[in-house]
Design a protein around this motif. Structure first.
Motif, PDB file in Angstrom:
ATOM      1  N   THR A 297       0.831  -1.210   0.000  1.00 22.54           N
ATOM      2  CA  THR A 297       0.000   0.000   0.000  1.00 22.54           C
ATOM      3  C   THR A 297       0.860   1.253   0.000  1.00 22.54           C
ATOM      4  O   THR A 297       0.621   2.197  -0.761  1.00 22.54           O
ATOM      5  CB  THR A 297      -0.931   0.006   1.231  1.00 22.54           C
ATOM      6  OG1 THR A 297      -1.804  -1.122   1.180  1.00 22.54           O
ATOM      7  CG2 THR A 297      -1.752   1.287   1.288  1.00 22.54           C
ATOM      8  N   ILE A 298       1.888   1.261   0.849  1.00 26.87           N
ATOM      9  CA  ILE A 298       2.778   2.418   0.949  1.00 26.87           C
ATOM     10  C   ILE A 298       3.551   2.613  -0.347  1.00 26.87           C
ATOM     11  O   ILE A 298       3.656   3.730  -0.868  1.00 26.87           O
ATOM     12  CB  ILE A 298       3.742   2.237   2.138  1.00 26.87           C
ATOM     13  CG1 ILE A 298       2.975   2.335   3.461  1.00 26.87           C
ATOM     14  CG2 ILE A 298       4.862   3.275   2.099  1.00 26.87           C
ATOM     15  CD1 ILE A 298       3.801   1.972   4.685  1.00 26.87           C
ATOM     16  N   LYS A 299       4.083   1.544  -0.894  1.00 29.03           N
ATOM     17  CA  LYS A 299       4.863   1.654  -2.132  1.00 29.03           C
ATOM     18  C   LYS A 299       4.000   2.177  -3.279  1.00 29.03           C
ATOM     19  O   LYS A 299       4.443   3.014  -4.081  1.00 29.03           O
ATOM     20  CB  LYS A 299       5.465   0.294  -2.486  1.00 29.03           C
ATOM     21  CG  LYS A 299       6.617  -0.114  -1.556  1.00 29.03           C
ATOM     22  CD  LYS A 299       7.000  -1.568  -1.717  1.00 29.03           C
ATOM     23  CE  LYS A 299       7.596  -1.872  -3.058  1.00 29.03           C
ATOM     24  NZ  LYS A 299       8.058  -3.287  -3.144  1.00 29.03           N
ATOM     25  N   HIS A 308      13.806   1.827  -1.976  1.00 23.36           N
ATOM     26  CA  HIS A 308      13.490   2.876  -1.007  1.00 23.36           C
ATOM     27  C   HIS A 308      13.036   2.324   0.347  1.00 23.36           C
ATOM     28  O   HIS A 308      13.300   2.919   1.384  1.00 23.36           O
ATOM     29  CB  HIS A 308      12.384   3.790  -1.545  1.00 23.36           C
ATOM     30  CG  HIS A 308      12.742   4.491  -2.810  1.00 23.36           C
ATOM     31  ND1 HIS A 308      12.167   4.169  -4.021  1.00 23.36           N
ATOM     32  CD2 HIS A 308      13.633   5.474  -3.071  1.00 23.36           C
ATOM     33  CE1 HIS A 308      12.668   4.942  -4.965  1.00 23.36           C
ATOM     34  NE2 HIS A 308      13.565   5.745  -4.418  1.00 23.36           N
ATOM     35  N   ILE A 309      12.318   1.208   0.321  1.00 22.68           N
ATOM     36  CA  ILE A 309      11.724   0.684   1.550  1.00 22.68           C
ATOM     37  C   ILE A 309      11.584  -0.822   1.426  1.00 22.68           C
ATOM     38  O   ILE A 309      11.324  -1.355   0.336  1.00 22.68           O
ATOM     39  CB  ILE A 309      10.351   1.342   1.812  1.00 22.68           C
ATOM     40  CG1 ILE A 309       9.808   0.946   3.186  1.00 22.68           C
ATOM     41  CG2 ILE A 309       9.366   1.033   0.695  1.00 22.68           C
ATOM     42  CD1 ILE A 309       8.597   1.790   3.610  1.00 22.68           C
ATOM     43  N   GLU A 310      11.769  -1.533   2.539  1.00 25.09           N
ATOM     44  CA  GLU A 310      11.669  -3.000   2.497  1.00 25.09           C
ATOM     45  C   GLU A 310      11.214  -3.543   3.842  1.00 25.09           C
ATOM     46  O   GLU A 310      11.223  -2.837   4.861  1.00 25.09           O
ATOM     47  CB  GLU A 310      13.004  -3.629   2.093  1.00 25.09           C
ATOM     48  CG  GLU A 310      14.134  -3.372   3.055  1.00 25.09           C
ATOM     49  CD  GLU A 310      15.440  -3.993   2.569  1.00 25.09           C
ATOM     50  OE1 GLU A 310      15.933  -4.917   3.257  1.00 25.09           O
ATOM     51  OE2 GLU A 310      15.966  -3.549   1.517  1.00 25.09           O
ATOM     52  N   THR A 324      13.108   9.169   3.998  1.00 28.86           N
ATOM     53  CA  THR A 324      11.849   8.550   3.579  1.00 28.86           C
ATOM     54  C   THR A 324      10.896   8.406   4.755  1.00 28.86           C
ATOM     55  O   THR A 324       9.683   8.605   4.618  1.00 28.86           O
ATOM     56  CB  THR A 324      12.113   7.172   2.937  1.00 28.86           C
ATOM     57  OG1 THR A 324      12.925   7.343   1.773  1.00 28.86           O
ATOM     58  CG2 THR A 324      10.818   6.473   2.562  1.00 28.86           C
ATOM     59  N   ALA A 325      11.423   8.070   5.930  1.00 28.36           N
ATOM     60  CA  ALA A 325      10.585   7.960   7.128  1.00 28.36           C
ATOM     61  C   ALA A 325       9.912   9.296   7.429  1.00 28.36           C
ATOM     62  O   ALA A 325       8.719   9.348   7.785  1.00 28.36           O
ATOM     63  CB  ALA A 325      11.421   7.502   8.310  1.00 28.36           C
ATOM     64  N   GLN A 326      10.665  10.378   7.302  1.00 29.87           N
ATOM     65  CA  GLN A 326      10.109  11.715   7.509  1.00 29.87           C
ATOM     66  C   GLN A 326       8.983  11.982   6.504  1.00 29.87           C
ATOM     67  O   GLN A 326       7.917  12.508   6.858  1.00 29.87           O
ATOM     68  CB  GLN A 326      11.207  12.764   7.334  1.00 29.87           C
ATOM     69  CG  GLN A 326      12.257  12.796   8.432  1.00 29.87           C
ATOM     70  CD  GLN A 326      11.836  13.638   9.624  1.00 29.87           C
ATOM     71  OE1 GLN A 326      10.704  14.092   9.705  1.00 29.87           O
ATOM     72  NE2 GLN A 326      12.769  13.840  10.552  1.00 29.87           N
ATOM     73  N   ARG A 327       9.213  11.613   5.279  1.00 29.94           N
ATOM     74  CA  ARG A 327       8.228  11.844   4.224  1.00 29.94           C
ATOM     75  C   ARG A 327       6.948  11.045   4.457  1.00 29.94           C
ATOM     76  O   ARG A 327       5.836  11.520   4.182  1.00 29.94           O
ATOM     77  CB  ARG A 327       8.846  11.481   2.874  1.00 29.94           C
ATOM     78  CG  ARG A 327       7.870  11.464   1.705  1.00 29.94           C
ATOM     79  CD  ARG A 327       8.569  10.926   0.464  1.00 29.94           C
ATOM     80  NE  ARG A 327       7.595  10.509  -0.550  1.00 29.94           N
ATOM     81  CZ  ARG A 327       7.917   9.852  -1.648  1.00 29.94           C
ATOM     82  NH1 ARG A 327       9.178   9.529  -1.884  1.00 29.94           N
ATOM     83  NH2 ARG A 327       6.980   9.502  -2.519  1.00 29.94           N
ATOM     84  N   LEU A 328       7.077   9.828   4.983  1.00 28.29           N
ATOM     85  CA  LEU A 328       5.918   8.951   5.147  1.00 28.29           C
ATOM     86  C   LEU A 328       5.088   9.258   6.389  1.00 28.29           C
ATOM     87  O   LEU A 328       3.919   8.839   6.473  1.00 28.29           O
ATOM     88  CB  LEU A 328       6.383   7.487   5.213  1.00 28.29           C
ATOM     89  CG  LEU A 328       6.960   6.885   3.938  1.00 28.29           C
ATOM     90  CD1 LEU A 328       7.439   5.468   4.206  1.00 28.29           C
ATOM     91  CD2 LEU A 328       5.926   6.899   2.816  1.00 28.29           C
TER      92      LEU A 328
END
Length: 358
Positions: A297-299, A308-310, A324-328
């Protein structure tokens, strides 16, 4: 004289294999934790495992050029010890350096010969300062072509016994290592009962241990002193830095101390805090399924890729860069998730040093 094993340890190039926590002795200063002391368990560095493949993999991750086999006493599980020595020599080559620690209780040719035949490069014996009856066994170590040394803690109040042992063994060993005595959770009460005090609140070394070692080094040749600070700030730091370089994801940051700094996305019910490790153990495949669904869902919604994320299945979380954590963060509430910047050891247990929730 500094042994080959010590040279490699000083550069962070040795892994530590605790092959059993069982021991024929019960030293008051033994630093083993409760989950190791007296238990027939095996740890390769910080990883508890009975699998040789895990041991081999950890050595590869740490880029080690050798291992130190310790206990407990490895000679209590001689077949296991010899089997691992042979396997490591086969897989990593003859130059892979293996040293081992043992007590005089088991220091007899019947047990030493199989170790030598298995390919052990260096052996260090740990005599009992208060029991001279077994000191005559020290000479057994010189019957073989390995490097042979003695290693003991430097205990304030045991000056006479230590000098007597060093005098007795000076022509029987190739080298002698003195270790700075350290307080641990398991030995602190006993050491305090003996009148010993902590010198350094950060490293919990015993007051007077370093001073005694420096005196002895002036009196006896071929003595090397290993401080608590050196073990922590040099040996372990260098080893974990090598492991960090092996396991770091492209988005991770490796700090000067060898820690991994990254972004982490947690399910609210599994965010680090009180009972975190217990909660991790309680969750299983259903939780991983939920995380996989949320990852997709996030991707999809944020146009992110695997780069970017795993998924970090071992800790039931998603990992990404701090940026990326800040952005999410704003998009996580409706997913019942939260974001943090974490700094953690690059070890198998990935122990958290700092968790900064966003």
């Amino acid at each position: 004289m500094i042994s080959t094993g010590c040279h490699l340890c000083a550069r962070g190039l040795k892994s530590v294999l605790l092959i059993t926590g069982k021991c024929p002795r019960h030293c008051s200063y033994c630093p083993l934790s409760e989950n190791k002391y007296g238990q027939d368990v095996t740890f390769i560095n910080e990883w508890q495992t009975s699998s040789y493949e895990d041991i081999k993999h950890e050595i590869e991750l740490c880029q080690s050029k050798g291992i130190g086999i310790t206990g407990g006493d490895p000679l209590l599980v001689l077949d296991r010890t010899c089997s691992i020595i042979k396997a490591l020599k086969k897989d990593f080559g003859a130059a892979f350096h293996i040293h081992l620690y043992t007590s005089l209780n088991l220091f007899v040719p019947k047990l030493l010969t199989p170790l030598h035949e298995a390919g052990l490069d260096e052996i260090r014996v740990h005599p009992d300062l208060d029991n001279t009856a077994l000191w005559e066994r020290i000479k057994n170590g010189k019957q073989y072509s390995w490097s042979f040394g003695m290693e003991i803690p430097c205990i304030p109040g045991k000056e006479a016994q230590t000098r007597a042992l060093l005098t007795y063994a000076k022509d029987l060993v190739d080298f002698t290592n003195l270790n700075e005595l350290e307080f641990t959770e398991t030995n602190a009460e006993e050491l305090h009962n003996q009148g010993l005090q902590i010198r350094d609140d950060m490293l919990f070394s015993a007051a007077g241990s370093s001073e005694l070692a420096k005196q002895l080094m002036q009196e006896f040749p071929r003595i090397h002193f290993c401080t608590a600070r050196f073990k922590d700030a040099i040996q372990m730091k260098e080893r974990i830095l090598l492991r960090a370089k092996s396991i770091a994801r492209p988005f991770d940051i490796i700090t000067e101390e060898g820690m991994i700094k990254r972004g982490a996305i947690y399910l609210n019910i599994l965010a680090p805090g009180l009972g975190y490790r217990r909660r991790l153990v309680e969750h299983g495949e259903p939780t991983l399924t939920i995380l996989k669904e949320k990852l997709q869902t996030i991707k999809s919604s944020q146009k992110l890729t695997d780069a970017h994320i795993e998924l970090d299945a071992s800790k039931f979380r998603l990992i990404c860069s701090p940026k990326t954590a800040q952005r999410l963060k704003p998009s996580l509430r409706h997913l019942e998730m939260c974001a943090a910047i974490v700094e953690e050891y690059p070890t198998h247990d990935a122990l958290e040093v700092e968790v900064d929730y966003l």
